[in-house]
Design a protein around this motif. Structure first.
Motif, PDB file in Angstrom:
ATOM      1  N   ASP A   1      40.224  44.184  31.315  1.00  0.00           N
ATOM      2  CA  ASP A   1      41.233  44.940  30.579  1.00  0.00           C
ATOM      3  C   ASP A   1      42.625  44.753  31.145  1.00  0.00           C
ATOM      4  OD1 ASP A   1      39.295  45.936  28.882  1.00  0.00           O
ATOM      5  OD2 ASP A   1      38.943  47.738  30.093  1.00  0.00           O
ATOM      6  N   ARG A   2      42.710  44.556  32.466  1.00  0.00           N
ATOM      7  CA  ARG A   2      44.027  44.414  33.086  1.00  0.00           C
ATOM      8  C   ARG A   2      43.877  43.669  34.405  1.00  0.00           C
ATOM      9  NH1 ARG A   2      46.474  50.027  34.577  1.00  0.00           N
ATOM     10  NH2 ARG A   2      47.956  48.635  35.583  1.00  0.00           N
ATOM     11  N   PRO A   3      44.979  43.131  34.944  1.00  0.00           N
ATOM     12  CA  PRO A   3      44.897  42.434  36.227  1.00  0.00           C
ATOM     13  C   PRO A   3      44.429  43.346  37.358  1.00  0.00           C
ATOM     14  CG  PRO A   3      46.952  41.923  35.105  1.00  0.00           C
ATOM     15  CD  PRO A   3      46.325  43.053  34.347  1.00  0.00           C
ATOM     16  N   ILE A   4      43.714  42.751  38.306  1.00  0.00           N
ATOM     17  CA  ILE A   4      43.277  43.476  39.500  1.00  0.00           C
ATOM     18  C   ILE A   4      44.348  43.237  40.566  1.00  0.00           C
ATOM     19  CG2 ILE A   4      41.390  43.816  41.135  1.00  0.00           C
ATOM     20  CD1 ILE A   4      40.654  44.259  38.196  1.00  0.00           C
ATOM     21  N   GLU A   5      45.175  44.238  40.823  1.00  0.00           N
ATOM     22  CA  GLU A   5      46.331  44.020  41.683  1.00  0.00           C
ATOM     23  C   GLU A   5      46.572  45.209  42.604  1.00  0.00           C
ATOM     24  OE1 GLU A   5      49.399  43.345  38.859  1.00  0.00           O
ATOM     25  OE2 GLU A   5      49.271  45.344  37.974  1.00  0.00           O
TER      26      GLU A   5
ATOM     27  N   ASP B   1      45.232  47.734  48.996  1.00  0.00           N
ATOM     28  CA  ASP B   1      44.387  46.695  48.408  1.00  0.00           C
ATOM     29  C   ASP B   1      42.952  47.199  48.377  1.00  0.00           C
ATOM     30  OD1 ASP B   1      45.900  44.001  47.946  1.00  0.00           O
ATOM     31  OD2 ASP B   1      46.663  44.750  49.878  1.00  0.00           O
ATOM     32  N   MET B   2      42.161  46.641  47.480  1.00  0.00           N
ATOM     33  CA  MET B   2      40.798  47.139  47.315  1.00  0.00           C
ATOM     34  C   MET B   2      39.851  45.990  46.993  1.00  0.00           C
ATOM     35  SD  MET B   2      39.587  50.194  44.742  1.00  0.00           S
ATOM     36  CE  MET B   2      37.871  50.669  44.563  1.00  0.00           C
ATOM     37  N   ARG B   3      38.644  46.093  47.544  1.00  0.00           N
ATOM     38  CA  ARG B   3      37.590  45.111  47.273  1.00  0.00           C
ATOM     39  C   ARG B   3      36.322  45.860  46.885  1.00  0.00           C
ATOM     40  NH1 ARG B   3      35.799  40.174  51.378  1.00  0.00           N
ATOM     41  NH2 ARG B   3      34.505  39.010  49.877  1.00  0.00           N
TER      42      ARG B   3
ATOM     43  N   MET C   1      31.461  45.466  36.304  1.00  0.00           N
ATOM     44  CA  MET C   1      31.472  46.784  36.927  1.00  0.00           C
ATOM     45  C   MET C   1      32.443  46.873  38.099  1.00  0.00           C
ATOM     46  SD  MET C   1      30.618  49.873  37.078  1.00  0.00           S
ATOM     47  CE  MET C   1      29.343  49.907  35.804  1.00  0.00           C
ATOM     48  N   ASN C   2      32.474  45.865  38.968  1.00  0.00           N
ATOM     49  CA  ASN C   2      33.379  45.913  40.118  1.00  0.00           C
ATOM     50  C   ASN C   2      34.840  45.898  39.685  1.00  0.00           C
ATOM     51  OD1 ASN C   2      31.636  45.890  42.574  1.00  0.00           O
ATOM     52  ND2 ASN C   2      30.843  44.023  41.640  1.00  0.00           N
ATOM     53  N   ALA C   3      35.151  45.109  38.672  1.00  0.00           N
ATOM     54  CA  ALA C   3      36.531  45.071  38.173  1.00  0.00           C
ATOM     55  C   ALA C   3      36.929  46.424  37.596  1.00  0.00           C
ATOM     56  CB  ALA C   3      36.671  43.975  37.113  1.00  0.00           C
ATOM     57  N   ARG C   4      36.036  47.046  36.830  1.00  0.00           N
ATOM     58  CA  ARG C   4      36.335  48.368  36.275  1.00  0.00           C
ATOM     59  C   ARG C   4      36.503  49.396  37.384  1.00  0.00           C
ATOM     60  NH1 ARG C   4      32.558  46.666  32.445  1.00  0.00           N
ATOM     61  NH2 ARG C   4      30.839  47.749  33.471  1.00  0.00           N
ATOM     62  N   ARG C   5      35.665  49.293  38.418  1.00  0.00           N
ATOM     63  CA  ARG C   5      35.747  50.254  39.522  1.00  0.00           C
ATOM     64  C   ARG C   5      37.114  50.143  40.223  1.00  0.00           C
ATOM     65  NH1 ARG C   5      31.582  48.666  42.026  1.00  0.00           N
ATOM     66  NH2 ARG C   5      30.163  50.235  41.156  1.00  0.00           N
ATOM     67  N   VAL C   6      37.528  48.926  40.512  1.00  0.00           N
ATOM     68  CA  VAL C   6      38.813  48.736  41.186  1.00  0.00           C
ATOM     69  C   VAL C   6      39.956  49.206  40.292  1.00  0.00           C
ATOM     70  CG1 VAL C   6      40.412  47.037  42.123  1.00  0.00           C
ATOM     71  CG2 VAL C   6      37.967  46.843  42.625  1.00  0.00           C
TER      72      VAL C   6
END
Length: 298
Positions: free
Chosen positions: A188-192, A262-264, A276-281
């Motif tokens: 949905d959006r960049p992970i930043e 930052d988050m991983r 799921m990981n992208a949505r969580r971040v």
């Protein structure tokens, strides 16, 4: 005894059987997930066999039986009870069918990665204690600074095997052009990262509160004092159904007059995390940004 006097006769029996099979199908999928969660069988059996291999066969059988039951219910009077049961069976079977179809479409549209973070140029390293915990719990996915996609992904995702996860994540975040055609971003959006004016210790307090509100198991708590320049929060989230565990690491540090977060997020098992990981971040960083008045630029 006639069809009229027994309110449907054999047609009612068929409709009832169809409804029973449809309900059993729902229970089958629930049992596959919960049995994996509570250790009755491994997730490979629950997900791989019960759901992905046998689940579609059972669903098509339930759907076909419901259609047949509905058709024969309309042959002659009395129609109400047989048709009502058959319609209920059909609706339940269709619900399961569309759920499976949606699951397949989602799996095909998302990249086969299970490790996402905000900055692959300076990857977040999990603590040795958390890595040891992952190993003791039977985690199959290694934690690496620059991971690549397993070659086994080629079967379902041609061209993905061997590619760097960092590159694939970047592609999933942005619109791109492939062979002259526009490809919409998978995420949905960049992970930043997110930046704040407060100190790292203050932001750590916000991050810890959000993690606790979400019910995550806190593995290592961050330092929250005013003089803290760098700290990290580590936690684990367990999925409701299968009991899959994903580990989270949140790095909070002072950078050029601001606090950068930052988050991983990385799964312990599985090739693809279905986003799921992208949505969580994304959702965590959005909430942290909102609570502490953050921004996406330094």
């Amino acid at each position: 005894m006639s069809d009229t006097t027994n309110k449907g006769g054999w047609r009612l029996t068929v409709a009832g059987a169809a409804l029973g099979v449809s309900i059993f199908t729902v229970l089958w999928f629930a049992a596959a997930a919960l049995g994996s969660k509570f250790g009755l069988w491994g997730w490979q059996f629950g997900l791989g066999k019960m759901i992905l291999s046998w689940g579609p066969i059972l669903t098509f059988f339930a759907l076909g039986l419901a259609v047949v039951a509905f058709i024969i219910a309309l042959i002659k009077a009395p129609r109400f009870q047989p048709a009502l049961l058959a319609l209920a069976a059909l609706l339940i079977a269709l619900m399961v069918f569309f759920r499976i179809a949606g699951f397949g479409a989602q799996a095909g549209s998302l990249p086969p990665i299970h490790d996402v973070q905000t900055d692959w140029s300076e990857p977040i390293a999990l603590s040795e204690s958390l890595i040891a915990q992952r190993r003791s719990d039977g985690a199959l996915n290694e934690v690496q600074d620059d991971p690549t996609i397993d070659e086994s992904a080629e079967g379902r995702w041609p061209g993905m095997g061997g590619r760097r996860v960092a590159e694939v994540q970047e592609e999933a975040e942005r619109e791109r052009t492939v062979d002259g055609e526009t490809v919409e971003p998978a995420y949905d959006r960049p992970i930043e990262p997110v930046y704040f004016d407060q100190s790292p210790g203050e932001i750590a307090s916000y991050a810890l509160q959000i993690a606790e509100d979400r019910g995550w198991d806190i593995f290592s708590r961050p330092e929250t004092g005013q003089d803290v320049e760098r700290t990290m929060l580590e936690a684990t989230e367990t999925s409701t159904w299968f009991g899959f565990k994903d580990d989270v690491a949140i790095r909070i540090r002072a950078v050029e007059g601001a606090t950068r977060v930052d988050m991983r997020s990385i799964s312990r098992v599985g090739l693809s995390d279905l986003g799921m990981n992208a949505r969580r971040v994304s959702t965590f960083m959005d909430e942290l940004e909102s609570r502490a008045d953050g921004r996406r630029q330094p």
